[in-house]
Write a protein that holds these residues in place. Structure first.
Motif, PDB file in Angstrom:
ATOM      1  N   GLU A  16      -4.655  10.198  14.311  1.00 45.42           N
ATOM      2  CA  GLU A  16      -4.393   8.768  14.236  1.00 45.42           C
ATOM      3  C   GLU A  16      -3.967   8.353  12.823  1.00 45.42           C
ATOM      4  N   SER A  17      -3.778   7.033  12.661  1.00 47.94           N
ATOM      5  CA  SER A  17      -3.289   6.500  11.384  1.00 47.94           C
ATOM      6  C   SER A  17      -4.237   5.440  10.838  1.00 47.94           C
ATOM      7  N   LEU A  18      -4.202   5.292   9.531  1.00 45.76           N
ATOM      8  CA  LEU A  18      -4.924   4.227   8.844  1.00 45.76           C
ATOM      9  C   LEU A  18      -4.077   3.737   7.685  1.00 45.76           C
ATOM     10  N   SER A  19      -4.340   2.521   7.259  1.00 49.73           N
ATOM     11  CA  SER A  19      -3.631   1.955   6.122  1.00 49.73           C
ATOM     12  C   SER A  19      -4.634   1.408   5.120  1.00 49.73           C
ATOM     13  N   LEU A  20      -4.418   1.716   3.863  1.00 49.07           N
ATOM     14  CA  LEU A  20      -5.235   1.187   2.774  1.00 49.07           C
ATOM     15  C   LEU A  20      -4.365   0.287   1.904  1.00 49.07           C
ATOM     16  N   SER A  21      -4.992  -0.691   1.285  1.00 49.17           N
ATOM     17  CA  SER A  21      -4.270  -1.491   0.308  1.00 49.17           C
ATOM     18  C   SER A  21      -5.101  -1.614  -0.958  1.00 49.17           C
ATOM     19  N   CYS A  22      -4.402  -1.802  -2.054  1.00 46.44           N
ATOM     20  CA  CYS A  22      -5.034  -1.963  -3.359  1.00 46.44           C
ATOM     21  C   CYS A  22      -4.296  -3.072  -4.089  1.00 46.44           C
ATOM     22  N   THR A  23      -5.023  -4.132  -4.422  1.00 43.21           N
ATOM     23  CA  THR A  23      -4.427  -5.242  -5.153  1.00 43.21           C
ATOM     24  C   THR A  23      -4.945  -5.239  -6.580  1.00 43.21           C
ATOM     25  N   VAL A  63      -0.853  16.022   1.370  1.00 42.55           N
ATOM     26  CA  VAL A  63      -0.521  14.812   2.132  1.00 42.55           C
ATOM     27  C   VAL A  63       0.973  14.578   2.253  1.00 42.55           C
ATOM     28  N   LYS A  64       1.793  15.399   1.615  1.00 39.39           N
ATOM     29  CA  LYS A  64       3.238  15.217   1.690  1.00 39.39           C
ATOM     30  C   LYS A  64       3.706  15.253   3.133  1.00 39.39           C
ATOM     31  N   GLY A  65       4.544  14.285   3.463  1.00 36.54           N
ATOM     32  CA  GLY A  65       5.061  14.201   4.811  1.00 36.54           C
ATOM     33  C   GLY A  65       4.169  13.441   5.778  1.00 36.54           C
ATOM     34  N   ARG A  66       2.935  13.169   5.367  1.00 34.90           N
ATOM     35  CA  ARG A  66       2.013  12.442   6.251  1.00 34.90           C
ATOM     36  C   ARG A  66       1.649  11.069   5.681  1.00 34.90           C
ATOM     37  N   PHE A  67       1.549  10.976   4.374  1.00 38.00           N
ATOM     38  CA  PHE A  67       1.155   9.721   3.723  1.00 38.00           C
ATOM     39  C   PHE A  67       2.372   9.106   3.036  1.00 38.00           C
ATOM     40  N   THR A  68       2.388   7.774   2.990  1.00 37.76           N
ATOM     41  CA  THR A  68       3.446   7.053   2.294  1.00 37.76           C
ATOM     42  C   THR A  68       2.824   5.975   1.428  1.00 37.76           C
ATOM     43  N   ILE A  69       3.222   5.934   0.177  1.00 36.60           N
ATOM     44  CA  ILE A  69       2.756   4.884  -0.724  1.00 36.60           C
ATOM     45  C   ILE A  69       3.929   3.964  -1.035  1.00 36.60           C
ATOM     46  N   TYR A  70       3.670   2.655  -1.031  1.00 37.87           N
ATOM     47  CA  TYR A  70       4.726   1.707  -1.363  1.00 37.87           C
ATOM     48  C   TYR A  70       4.100   0.448  -1.948  1.00 37.87           C
ATOM     49  N   ARG A  71       4.971  -0.303  -2.597  1.00 39.93           N
ATOM     50  CA  ARG A  71       4.490  -1.477  -3.322  1.00 39.93           C
ATOM     51  C   ARG A  71       5.036  -2.746  -2.678  1.00 39.93           C
ATOM     52  N   ASN A  72       4.252  -3.796  -2.680  1.00 40.30           N
ATOM     53  CA  ASN A  72       4.735  -5.112  -2.287  1.00 40.30           C
ATOM     54  C   ASN A  72       5.508  -5.677  -3.470  1.00 40.30           C
ATOM     55  N   VAL A  84      -0.381  -2.458  -3.658  1.00 38.06           N
ATOM     56  CA  VAL A  84       0.161  -1.165  -3.236  1.00 38.06           C
ATOM     57  C   VAL A  84      -0.520  -0.748  -1.943  1.00 38.06           C
ATOM     58  N   TYR A  85       0.249  -0.180  -1.040  1.00 40.69           N
ATOM     59  CA  TYR A  85      -0.241   0.239   0.261  1.00 40.69           C
ATOM     60  C   TYR A  85      -0.142   1.757   0.398  1.00 40.69           C
ATOM     61  N   LEU A  86      -1.099   2.313   1.113  1.00 44.84           N
ATOM     62  CA  LEU A  86      -1.076   3.736   1.438  1.00 44.84           C
ATOM     63  C   LEU A  86      -1.158   3.866   2.954  1.00 44.84           C
ATOM     64  N   GLU A  87      -0.038   4.272   3.542  1.00 49.64           N
ATOM     65  CA  GLU A  87      -0.004   4.507   4.978  1.00 49.64           C
ATOM     66  C   GLU A  87      -0.348   5.970   5.221  1.00 49.64           C
ATOM     67  N   MET A  88      -1.370   6.199   6.029  1.00 51.46           N
ATOM     68  CA  MET A  88      -1.834   7.557   6.285  1.00 51.46           C
ATOM     69  C   MET A  88      -1.646   7.881   7.759  1.00 51.46           C
ATOM     70  N   ASN A  89      -0.775   8.819   8.049  1.00 50.15           N
ATOM     71  CA  ASN A  89      -0.478   9.219   9.417  1.00 50.15           C
ATOM     72  C   ASN A  89      -0.944  10.647   9.674  1.00 50.15           C
ATOM     73  N   SER A  90      -1.045  10.989  10.936  1.00 54.54           N
ATOM     74  CA  SER A  90      -1.446  12.347  11.331  1.00 54.54           C
ATOM     75  C   SER A  90      -2.683  12.793  10.567  1.00 54.54           C
ATOM     76  N   LEU A  91      -3.686  11.945  10.585  1.00 50.31           N
ATOM     77  CA  LEU A  91      -4.886  12.228   9.810  1.00 50.31           C
ATOM     78  C   LEU A  91      -5.627  13.450  10.335  1.00 50.31           C
TER      79      LEU A  91
END
Length: 128
Positions: A16-23, A63-72, A84-91
């Motif tokens: 499954e997937s989860l998303s984290l954020s950091c402000t 985590v390469k290929g499974r996680f994506t980090i991006y900024r608002n 900043v968000y961290l999208e975590m897929n294929s956990l």
């Protein structure tokens, strides 16, 4: 002084997937690189993913290929907030850890010792 507030995390089954954020809030917050580290019980903190103030991204090998980090990139009036968000897929169960975000001016660094500011941590649990 920069304050970091994390959100997200939780407990999910493998695959499954989860998303984290950091402000990051504070003076010059938009000039900070933000990096996610994680720590499993009995282990040190490992770099997961980071993004520089200019938008360059870095990922740990696991985590390469499974996680994506991006900024608002939406800017507040005086550039004192940076999310900043961290999208975590294929956990996987081995992704289970406390995840911390950390910041330092401009460039991402792989060593936790180079970071000035830290969030409180958020638990991610992946069960099989």
């Amino acid at each position: 002084q920069v304050q970091l507030v994390e959100s997200g995390g939780g407990s999910v089954p493998a695959g499954e997937s989860l998303s984290l954020s950091c402000t990051a809030s504070g003076r010059f917050a938009t000039l900070h690189a933000i990096t996610w580290f994680r720590q499993s019980p009995g282990k040190g903190r490992d770099m997961v993913a980071g993004i520089s103030s200019g938008g360059t991204t870095f990922y740990g090998d696991s985590v390469k290929g499974r996680f994506t980090i991006y900024r608002n990139n939406a800017k507040n009036r005086d550039d004192t907030k940076n999310t900043v968000y961290l999208e975590m897929n294929s956990l996987k169960p081995e992704d289970t850890a406390v995840y911390y975000c950390a910041s330092r001016l401009q460039a991402v660094h792989t060593s936790e010792d180079r970071y000035n500011y830290w969030g409180q941590g958020t638990q991610v649990t992946v069960f099989s």
